[in-house]
Design a protein around this motif. Structure first.
Motif, PDB file in Angstrom:
ATOM      1  N   UNK A 128      17.816  60.110  38.907  1.00 37.65           N
ATOM      2  CA  UNK A 128      17.247  61.099  37.990  1.00 37.65           C
ATOM      3  C   UNK A 128      15.743  60.892  37.813  1.00 37.65           C
ATOM      4  N   UNK A 129      15.285  59.655  38.038  1.00 39.64           N
ATOM      5  CA  UNK A 129      13.853  59.332  37.939  1.00 39.64           C
ATOM      6  C   UNK A 129      13.246  59.769  36.605  1.00 39.64           C
ATOM      7  N   UNK A 130      13.976  59.558  35.517  1.00 37.31           N
ATOM      8  CA  UNK A 130      13.428  59.881  34.197  1.00 37.31           C
ATOM      9  C   UNK A 130      12.763  58.629  33.617  1.00 37.31           C
ATOM     10  N   UNK A 131      12.423  58.694  32.334  1.00 35.04           N
ATOM     11  CA  UNK A 131      11.580  57.642  31.746  1.00 35.04           C
ATOM     12  C   UNK A 131      12.086  56.223  31.993  1.00 35.04           C
TER      13      UNK A 131
END
Lengths: 539, 338
Positions: A128-131
């Motif tokens: 997802x490469x989120x925070x």
């Protein structure tokens, strides 16, 4: 009724009311025995998704809704304890970690928890490469390599191969502290997937874990309710229900705590905390965190690129004044980038406010009459008070600084754009009890070019670039001999001192929680993973 | 209905739509110019560039401004205000949750404010220059000039912490939370409909103090306005005539003078009500009231434009409606405006 009579009656009823109140005739309200009511500001709580959720508040929720593979002891935080993983082993070359996942653990949905769930949960964070992908990316994990690197070889074995050489202990600490490391109920999450989002939209407001409490409802900026999960593998929690309430006003928190309508309050102002210290019904409990309060300068600004000016600024911070008047209940003195309490921590260098030395340095640097500058700072206490103190001491050496206050978004946004002169802030890794965590966040800067946009490194944001320090940090990170590694980290701190880094810490963060006296076994965790499963009330 | 009335109505509707559209455009532009970065709010200050860019694109911020606005309007026409970053829910769902909480608070406040403010204003006007007049003026000055926030704190201290008469922060005791299924969102109405009288009483206990404090503020304003409207009427010739004709003082004041200020009063009350609906922020903060004011401030601080625009739209619609209503009332009650 004539006026005098009316007035007299009003006065009498007010007097009676006040008398009753001060005599304490009114019965004290009490929270139910088996429920914990917590008040704090939920302003930073935007998402419950472990892949996206930033900040400390969500870590505490995650530590109760989910399980971690490894846990850290709240008293000795460098001590690792088994969580979902019964045991773990690091390969001889330090490039692979094998964890044995407990058998027979059930998710709250009734699904069985396996090593596949653990692997999938970590893979999801990178994909997802989120925070919360940040710490994993810094170890070299990517969306492309994660499926190969993090895998379950059978239902109870989780293997994590490190794509780049690093200290495996650091990775284990991340497993124990980062909200991204909790184990998700893969089936349940995927049932709620929409448009290939791996359940991200759903998990923003829901939870699917195996923790001691299950999420009943989260009404953003209002309340969050958790119920005990009776099938918890460690045995059911002592409390039946935990209710968290969004409260931003410190005085309201204090009044509710005093009356017994709240059991735990955090985020109270210093005067309210001080008044609670005198209350026999309350216990004030400070929890030390790894993040540091600091004064940062931008070395993109030619003035601050001059080491003598930075040294002058270091001499113009009123360390004692700030720590004794502003920081109580917010922080404890600390002047080095590595947090205190670790084997590699060094004694204080003993910096003091020294205006004469600063003036001398400034005139050597070509600023005998000082200069004009700006201090960016959050508008909240203690930041704004620190900035005011700094403004006053800078003025003593002729530096005329105007204070630009704003929201976190504005202040750190400007820092990320490298668009500031002086900034009073708080930061650093420090979540993992490892020197690398702090040095990577505050000092390390592998590429100082603007184009590199290494916005996650505060070293880059301040344009502090020291190839020697970078090398030393990289070397220490992969050093397998602990004694040698400790010595290297100490050397790095001394080098930072000699080179006069752009970030000067003056205090290490303390989070103060106020509890009702009858709350038992509440141990605020330095990494924010405060676990409520053993908390109870004794009445 | 005549053609001219229809045409007037059409003009009015068109101007309402244009006003709201202008309001949205202005808010949108200001929101985008503001030095607030919604992406940073989502990813936190320590996120790296690739995460930042990804979220930036997901939010559609990489598109040109006019395109973003056009998409917004397109969705708006479908009744979709987008998702709020603040809560992860649809803005429409959020508004449906927070608005009733504020409506309940503001309605109670305006009822109290009008119920006390109007008689006090009339009373002061009829005793102009006498002690009662001065007392009412001091009360209204005090009520109007003292910060609501301070009143809130003091109210909590005395009536909640000392006396225990009022509920503390929130809308209801946590023990009752969730006992009544939300139908209208108005806790008093819902609990009454469900016949849960204990919940009803508890909700009153929590509502009364913040509503009284807000009500005090509007009472001050309403009583001052009532007083000056009444004074203007009482000096008119028809009042003297009525008195000369032997009408009782009560008849003169309430039957003649008061009837003539009714329309003006309605306008004042309507606008005060509108102000309460959007401006109860401080009281909502002190009392941790999960309402519209808190929602609007949090979304502003976060740069959550979908939520902010939704709130602006609501405030706009409230004021436009209230204005229309008071205009219509003028039209009905005052023949001169026809």
């Amino acid at each position: 009724m004539n006026h005098t009579k009316l007035l007299r009656r009003c006065a009498a009823s007010v007097a009676v009311a006040l008398a009753l109140g001060t005599l304490g005739v009114v019965a004290q309200a009490k929270t139910p025995d088996d429920q914990l009511i917590v008040g704090f500001s939920m302003n930073n709580l935007l998402s419950l998704d472990p892949a996206a959720a930033t900040g400390n508040d969500v870590v505490e929720l995650a530590a109760n809704l989910y399980d971690y593979l490894i846990e850290l002891d709240p008293q000795t935080i460098s001590k690792m304890q088994p969580g979902l993983a019964e045991s773990w082993k690091v390969s001889a070359d330090g490039r692979s970690i094998t964890l044995v996942v407990r058998k027979g653990v059930k998710f709250q949905s009734g699904n069985e928890l396996t090593a596949e769930d653990a692997a999938w949960s970590l893979q999801r964070v990178l994909k997802l490469n989120l925070a919360m992908a940040s710490p994993w990316k810094s170890y070299g994990f990517t969306a492309q390599n994660v499926e190969k690197a993090v895998r379950a070889t059978d239902a109870t074995t989780l293997v994590i191969d490190l794509p780049e050489p690093t200290d495996p202990k650091m990775v284990l600490y991340t497993l124990a502290t980062s909200v991204s490391s909790v184990v998700l109920d893969r089936k349940k999450v995927m049932e709620n997937e929409k448009n290939g989002d791996m359940g991200a939209a759903w998990l923003t407001t829901h939870a699917a874990g195996s923790g001691p409490f299950s999420l009943v409802e989260w009404r953003a900026k209002d309340a969050l309710l958790m119920n005990r999960f009776d099938g918890y593998w460690r045995g059911p929690a002592k409390l039946k229900r935990v209710i968290m309430r969004h409260m931003t006003e410190s005085q309201s928190l204090r009044l509710m705590l005093e009356r017994g309508d709240l059991d735990v309050a955090s985020g109270m102002s210093v005067p309210d905390i001080e008044s609670m210290k005198k209350n026999p019904e309350a216990v004030v409990s400070p929890v030390r965190r790894g993040t540091l309060y600091y004064v940062a300068v931008s070395m993109k600004d030619p003035k601050f690129a001059d080491k003598r000016v930075r040294l002058a600024i270091r001499n113009l911070i009123d360390y004692d004044g700030i720590n004794t008047t502003v920081m109580p209940n917010y922080g404890v003195p600390q002047q080095r980038p590595v947090q205190m309490g670790l084997p590699a921590s060094l004694p204080s260098p003993g910096y003091k406010l020294d205006v004469a030395a600063a003036k001398k340095l400034l005139s050597e640097a070509g600023f005998p009459n000082g200069f004009k500058t700006t201090i960016r700072v959050l508008a909240d206490p203690p930041f704004i008070n620190i900035a005011t103190s700094l403004q006053a001491t800078l003025a003593k050496a002729g530096i005329e600084a105007s204070v630009l206050s704003g929201t976190g978004n504005q202040v750190y946004g400007a820092m990320r754009e490298r668009n500031f002169e002086i900034l009073v802030g708080r930061g650093g890794g420090g979540v993992e009890p490892h020197p690398h965590s702090s040095l990577r966040a505050l000092v390390y800067n592998p590429d100082n070019s603007d184009a590199a946009k290494l916005t996650n490194f505060q070293g880059w944001r301040t344009s502090f670039f020291s190839p020697e320090l970078n090398q030393l940090i990289e070397k220490a990170e992969v050093e397998r001999d602990e004694a040698k590694q400790t010595a290297q980290y100490q050397e790095a701190q001394k080098l930072y001192e000699a080179q006069v880094g752009a970030i000067q810490p003056f205090s290490q963060m303390v989070d103060t929680v106020v509890l009702r006296k009858d709350v038992r076994n509440y141990f605020g965790h330095p990494s924010a993973t405060t676990r409520l499963r053993d908390v109870s009330k004794q009445r | 209905m005549t053609t001219s009335t229809l045409r007037a109505l059409g003009h009015r509707l068109l101007s309402v739509v244009l006003t709201l559209l202008g309001l949205l455009l202005l808010t949108f532009v200001i929101g985008r110019v503001m030095p607030l970065d919604p992406v940073l709010s989502i990813v936190g200050p320590d996120a790296d560039r690739s995460t930042y860019d990804q979220v930036y694109q997901q939010l559609g911020l990489d598109r040109p401004l006019p395109v973003q606005f056009a998409y917004y309007l397109r969705d708006l026409l479908h009744g979709d205000l987008g998702n709020a970053l603040l809560t992860g829910h649809k803005v429409t769902d959020d508004l449906a949750r927070v608005l009733p909480a504020t409506v309940e608070l503001a309605t109670m406040a305006i009822v109290l404010g009008t119920g006390l403010g109007v008689p006090l204003g009339v009373y002061a006007a009829t005793r102009r220059g006498r002690l009662a007049d001065h007392v009412v003026r001091v009360i209204s000055l005090f009520g109007y000039s003292t910060p609501v926030f301070w009143f809130g704190m003091m109210g909590l201290l005395v009536f909640y912490a000392w006396l225990g008469w009022a509920g503390g922060a929130g809308r209801i005791d946590l023990a009752f939370d969730g006992m009544v299924a939300p139908r209208t969102g108005l806790l008093l109405v819902d609990s009454a409909m469900a016949g849960e009288w204990e919940v009803f009483r508890n909700a009153i206990k929590f509502l009364l103090l913040p509503a009284c404090i807000l009500g005090l503020h509007s009472m001050a304003y309403i009583s001052r306005m009532t007083r000056s409207f009444m004074l203007a009427q009482l000096s008119q010739e028809y009042i003297t005539t009525a008195r000369v004709k032997g009408l009782s003082e009560r008849g003169v004041v309430w039957g003649h003078a008061f009837r003539n200020i009714l329309v003006q009063l309605l306008t004042i009350v309507a606008l005060a009500y509108g102000g309460l609906l959007e401006g109860a922020v401080l009281i909502e903060t002190v009392f941790a009231w999960p309402g519209f004011g808190q929602y609007l401030t949090s979304s502003l601080l976060l740069g959550d434009m979908n939520a902010v625009m939704g709130c602006v739209l609501v405030v706009g619609v409230i004021f436009v409606t209230l204005n229309l209503l008071s205009d219509a009332l003028y039209h009905v009650f005052d023949p001169r405006t026809r």
